[in-house]
Design a protein around this motif. Sequence first.
Motif, mmCIF file in Angstrom:
data_model
loop_
_atom_site.group_PDB
_atom_site.id
_atom_site.type_symbol
_atom_site.label_atom_id
_atom_site.label_comp_id
_atom_site.label_asym_id
_atom_site.label_seq_id
_atom_site.Cartn_x
_atom_site.Cartn_y
_atom_site.Cartn_z
ATOM 1 N N ARG A 445 37.993 51.267 40.929
ATOM 2 C CA ARG A 445 39.439 51.139 41.147
ATOM 3 C C ARG A 445 39.891 49.688 41.015
ATOM 4 N N LEU A 446 39.133 48.775 41.622
ATOM 5 C CA LEU A 446 39.499 47.351 41.557
ATOM 6 C C LEU A 446 39.349 46.795 40.146
ATOM 7 N N PHE A 447 38.269 47.177 39.467
ATOM 8 C CA PHE A 447 38.098 46.717 38.082
ATOM 9 C C PHE A 447 39.246 47.209 37.209
ATOM 10 N N GLU A 448 39.648 48.461 37.406
ATOM 11 C CA GLU A 448 40.743 49.015 36.600
ATOM 12 C C GLU A 448 42.067 48.303 36.921
ATOM 13 N N ALA A 449 42.292 47.998 38.198
ATOM 14 C CA ALA A 449 43.508 47.259 38.579
ATOM 15 C C ALA A 449 43.520 45.872 37.933
ATOM 16 N N PHE A 450 42.334 45.281 37.823
ATOM 17 C CA PHE A 450 42.220 43.975 37.174
ATOM 18 C C PHE A 450 42.504 44.098 35.670
ATOM 19 N N ARG A 451 41.960 45.149 35.057
ATOM 20 C CA ARG A 451 42.172 45.345 33.611
ATOM 21 C C ARG A 451 43.649 45.536 33.288
ATOM 22 N N THR A 452 44.362 46.249 34.150
ATOM 23 C CA THR A 452 45.769 46.561 33.860
ATOM 24 C C THR A 452 46.716 45.441 34.268
ATOM 25 N N GLY A 453 46.193 44.429 34.985
ATOM 26 C CA GLY A 453 47.053 43.325 35.406
ATOM 27 C C GLY A 453 47.712 43.545 36.754
ATOM 28 N N GLU A 454 47.378 44.664 37.402
ATOM 29 C CA GLU A 454 47.935 44.919 38.734
ATOM 30 C C GLU A 454 47.484 43.837 39.716
ATOM 31 N N ILE A 455 46.220 43.407 39.569
ATOM 32 C CA ILE A 455 45.736 42.233 40.301
ATOM 33 C C ILE A 455 45.182 41.245 39.282
ATOM 34 N N THR A 456 45.287 39.953 39.578
ATOM 35 C CA THR A 456 44.880 38.936 38.587
ATOM 36 C C THR A 456 43.696 38.110 39.043
ATOM 37 N N CYS A 457 43.166 38.409 40.228
ATOM 38 C CA CYS A 457 42.026 37.628 40.716
ATOM 39 C C CYS A 457 41.102 38.529 41.516
ATOM 40 N N LEU A 458 39.798 38.367 41.282
ATOM 41 C CA LEU A 458 38.778 39.091 42.035
ATOM 42 C C LEU A 458 37.676 38.117 42.430
ATOM 43 N N VAL A 459 37.144 38.283 43.638
ATOM 44 C CA VAL A 459 35.938 37.558 44.044
ATOM 45 C C VAL A 459 34.785 38.548 43.928
ATOM 46 N N VAL A 460 33.762 38.196 43.134
ATOM 47 C CA VAL A 460 32.709 39.161 42.817
ATOM 48 C C VAL A 460 31.332 38.548 43.035
ATOM 49 N N SER A 461 30.382 39.403 43.379
ATOM 50 C CA SER A 461 28.988 38.985 43.494
ATOM 51 C C SER A 461 28.302 39.230 42.156
ATOM 52 N N LYS A 462 26.976 39.169 42.154
ATOM 53 C CA LYS A 462 26.237 39.336 40.900
ATOM 54 C C LYS A 462 26.365 40.752 40.323
#
Length: 544
Positions: A445-462
Amino acid sequence: MTSGPLIVQSDKTALLEVDHPQAADARHDLAIFAELERAPEHIHTYRITRLGLWNARAAGHDSDFVLGILDKYAKFAIPGSVRSDITETMSRYGRLVIQRSPDGELELFSKDRAILLEASRHRKIVELLDGPISNEAFRIQPWARGQVKQELLKLGWPAEDFAGYSEGTPHEISMQQGDWKVRDYQNQAVEKFWAGGSGVVVLPCGAGKTIVGAAAMAVAKTNTLILVTNTVSARQWKTELMRRTTLTEDEIGEYSGSLKEIKPVTIATYQILTTKRKSEYAHLALLNANDWGLIVYDEVHLLPAPIFKMTADLQARRRLGLTATLVREDGKEGDVFSLIGPKRFDAPWKEIEAQGYIAPAACFEVRIDLPEEERLNYAIASQEDRYRISATSGSKIPVIKALLAKHPGEPTLIIGQYLDQIHAVSAALKVSEITGETPIDERERLFEAFRTGEITCLVVSKVANFSIDLPEASVAIQISGSYGSRQEEAQRLGRLLRPKADGRSANFYTLIARDTIDQDFAQNRQRFLAEQGYSYEIIDADAL
């Protein structure tokens, strides 16, 4: 004396003058057979290794080609010992052959009886053989094809494998044609792989390795097992195969912690294959469940060590390894060579960038001074704790904020190694995080929100290092990593290299605590990308 950028030394190192006008061409050509060891500002050190030379030989290059490259760029004459060593080393490849005898049995064959006897009497090889067939051949135990190749490589006589492959159960697969087409370099990769039978294709992140896998499947037209790093990657493969080929959802199975489907094309995770129950690999039967004619290893540089043993048992199947870098931090490049296959195709990153298929990228190393208290903690800490202290310094948070302000609204990934640091950054910035603890559905869900521009920043681990398709990501801020891992550095930059809809460049920032082990590891991490032609501009954090 010539004016070339390269000094080749008798210890088989080659020193490349980075500022020389021919340096970029020389780097491109050296990558075919040499490995970059050190990459400071002005002189890069390459080492010419046996495995590098054998990979070049398997890809169709001979010693005249390699020596021609060295002669072309050399500032001084190549030492005679190096010339003879390169010639002799490359001539060793394929002097021993694994093939089928007329009655269909596996045999180790050589026209050079002395080499054949040397190999056949080696203590680790003799138990894999079943006696001589003739003066030129020994019978190989039916189960030992992979182990023989491993041991011969260690002995210094890498064998060519002409024993053929099981065709597997036929299954119709074709490429879909539409508003896209398979690129020339992808077609070349498939052709080189198919001509060799098995092996590895090396392409930059974002250059379409999945398409190479799909195109190879369309040639094979057989039941196919695809091994991937995680469940998110498995689902991306399934989506891409349904989009690019004639395969339907009913023909593609997922074999993971969530589902246990076996279909004509089955996508399984490395993790499920290495899961043990009562000291046994519980899902090993999958490897023989469906008469596979092709096995695809995605991110082959991450293939877990236990799977090498499994791979040794799969030598009758065609094997395609896909990766952005053959660098393995565990030193098992030789096992990839002998059990998956040698490098069949390698496209330099900058070459693909020049064709417009991956985005240009600028790399920056942002150096930060530790606060006095953290500096004192670092000074008295054990060697094991020093990296965590320097890499997770709270002084990196204001720098992250400054970089986000410098790139307002741009799709940005903040990438870290340590969960407590990721939690702290996520909370400080009020930005969503994705770690190994995040449920699969929430990750998607978060990756898809990032792809669509709904969110523009993510903090991610490996978990976001590999096989995650985020095409519009254009800024990455690396706050900590897996020590000095070159492959991780390459994968993290790779998250940014999908071409952007508006043609903009990518920016890759690494935050480093000055004069600490964090800085030492960073220099090692950068080696592979330096080999590909990327340079890091050093910025002082106070200048942001």
